[in-house]
Design a protein around this motif. Sequence first.
Motif, PDB file in Angstrom:
ATOM      1  N   PHE A 111      -5.698-106.248 -24.629  1.00 42.91           N
ATOM      2  CA  PHE A 111      -5.303-108.091 -26.185  1.00 42.91           C
ATOM      3  C   PHE A 111      -6.512-109.278 -25.692  1.00 42.91           C
ATOM      4  O   PHE A 111      -7.036-109.628 -25.273  1.00 42.91           O
ATOM      5  N   CYS A 112      -6.837-109.559 -26.908  1.00 47.17           N
ATOM      6  CA  CYS A 112      -8.422-110.224 -27.349  1.00 47.17           C
ATOM      7  C   CYS A 112      -8.014-112.027 -28.737  1.00 47.17           C
ATOM      8  O   CYS A 112      -7.223-111.028 -28.686  1.00 47.17           O
ATOM      9  N   LEU A 113      -7.532-112.179 -27.621  1.00 44.42           N
ATOM     10  CA  LEU A 113      -7.210-113.686 -28.616  1.00 44.42           C
ATOM     11  C   LEU A 113      -8.376-114.633 -28.679  1.00 44.42           C
ATOM     12  O   LEU A 113      -8.750-114.996 -27.217  1.00 44.42           O
ATOM     13  N   ASN A 114      -8.770-114.967 -29.382  1.00 46.66           N
ATOM     14  CA  ASN A 114      -9.255-115.939 -29.653  1.00 46.66           C
ATOM     15  C   ASN A 114     -10.595-115.783 -29.001  1.00 46.66           C
ATOM     16  O   ASN A 114     -11.364-117.284 -28.211  1.00 46.66           O
ATOM     17  N   SER A 115     -11.155-114.804 -28.679  1.00 48.33           N
ATOM     18  CA  SER A 115     -12.508-114.463 -28.019  1.00 48.33           C
ATOM     19  C   SER A 115     -13.430-113.699 -27.917  1.00 48.33           C
ATOM     20  O   SER A 115     -13.207-113.209 -29.580  1.00 48.33           O
ATOM     21  N   SER A 116     -14.755-113.313 -27.321  1.00 47.76           N
ATOM     22  CA  SER A 116     -15.862-112.503 -28.064  1.00 47.76           C
ATOM     23  C   SER A 116     -16.455-111.424 -27.019  1.00 47.76           C
ATOM     24  O   SER A 116     -17.186-111.321 -26.351  1.00 47.76           O
ATOM     25  N   PRO A 117     -15.515-111.045 -26.480  1.00 43.78           N
ATOM     26  CA  PRO A 117     -15.510-109.395 -25.461  1.00 43.78           C
ATOM     27  C   PRO A 117     -16.949-108.345 -26.694  1.00 43.78           C
ATOM     28  O   PRO A 117     -16.526-108.662 -27.493  1.00 43.78           O
ATOM     29  N   THR A 118     -17.254-108.143 -25.502  1.00 40.96           N
ATOM     30  CA  THR A 118     -18.273-106.642 -25.350  1.00 40.96           C
ATOM     31  C   THR A 118     -17.123-105.560 -25.026  1.00 40.96           C
ATOM     32  O   THR A 118     -17.418-105.764 -23.377  1.00 40.96           O
ATOM     33  N   ILE A 119     -16.997-104.746 -25.836  1.00 37.67           N
ATOM     34  CA  ILE A 119     -15.736-103.593 -25.215  1.00 37.67           C
ATOM     35  C   ILE A 119     -16.380-102.278 -25.557  1.00 37.67           C
ATOM     36  O   ILE A 119     -16.883-101.899 -25.905  1.00 37.67           O
ATOM     37  N   SER A 120     -17.479-101.902 -23.802  1.00 36.93           N
ATOM     38  CA  SER A 120     -17.912-100.581 -24.262  1.00 36.93           C
ATOM     39  C   SER A 120     -17.419 -99.302 -22.912  1.00 36.93           C
ATOM     40  O   SER A 120     -17.326 -99.751 -22.288  1.00 36.93           O
ATOM     41  N   SER A 121     -18.103 -98.436 -23.574  1.00 41.73           N
ATOM     42  CA  SER A 121     -18.053 -97.249 -22.872  1.00 41.73           C
ATOM     43  C   SER A 121     -16.823 -97.330 -22.032  1.00 41.73           C
ATOM     44  O   SER A 121     -16.850 -97.177 -21.187  1.00 41.73           O
TER      45      SER A 121
END
Length: 231
Positions: free
Chosen positions: A139-149
Amino acid sequence: MKKERMIGFIMMLILLSSIAFGKDFYVSSSTGSEQSDGTKEKPFLKIGAAIEASQGTADDPSDIKVAMGVYSENIRMKDYVNLLGGYEPEKWERDKQFNSTIIEGRNFDSVITFAETKGGSVSGFWIINGKSTIGGGIFCLNSSPTISSNLISANYAEQGGGILCSGSSAEILNNVISGNQALRGGGILCFESSPIIQNNIVSGNFSEDAGILLIKSPAEIYRNIVSGNVS
């Protein structure tokens, strides 16, 4: 007076030296303990303990290196923390495919949550057994992550079985998102977000909208395989 100022200055230096800005931490379900300090020699037992100890910054993020094994946790990320799975716990060499590193959410809440966080990433995990109203796996809320592999599977939510982004600019890259279930957005659901969704396999998810659902979300979508989703 000068002596008191000098003592105060020394105490401040000691305090600053104890804060782990950008420090790497290590986690192992097989060799860690709750009394450890998160070093290679004395890894943490739980991922949550490493995140709590981290103090990453934009210029100096914290890397949390997690050894293969099963971690029954629900993770809440912090600013500028990179969560990295796929290590073996002796030499701490990384092989994401061979060293299976599993975070399982105990069918309680999202497995991983980015809430109002800056930067950060999650890479090299199996993310399973999440159960939440929104965002079963991540769950991403007002965020800027990288979700990889990552392999994101066997998660359930009313909205966004595998991943849900709200007001976020996540980069979702090179993941397998399969076998998740939701009322809407079985694989990925984005609401008022601007994600990059690239090189993922989104298959075998179940919901009214099956694979990927975008609502008010101008997305960049490239080279994904979206197949076998069931609505």
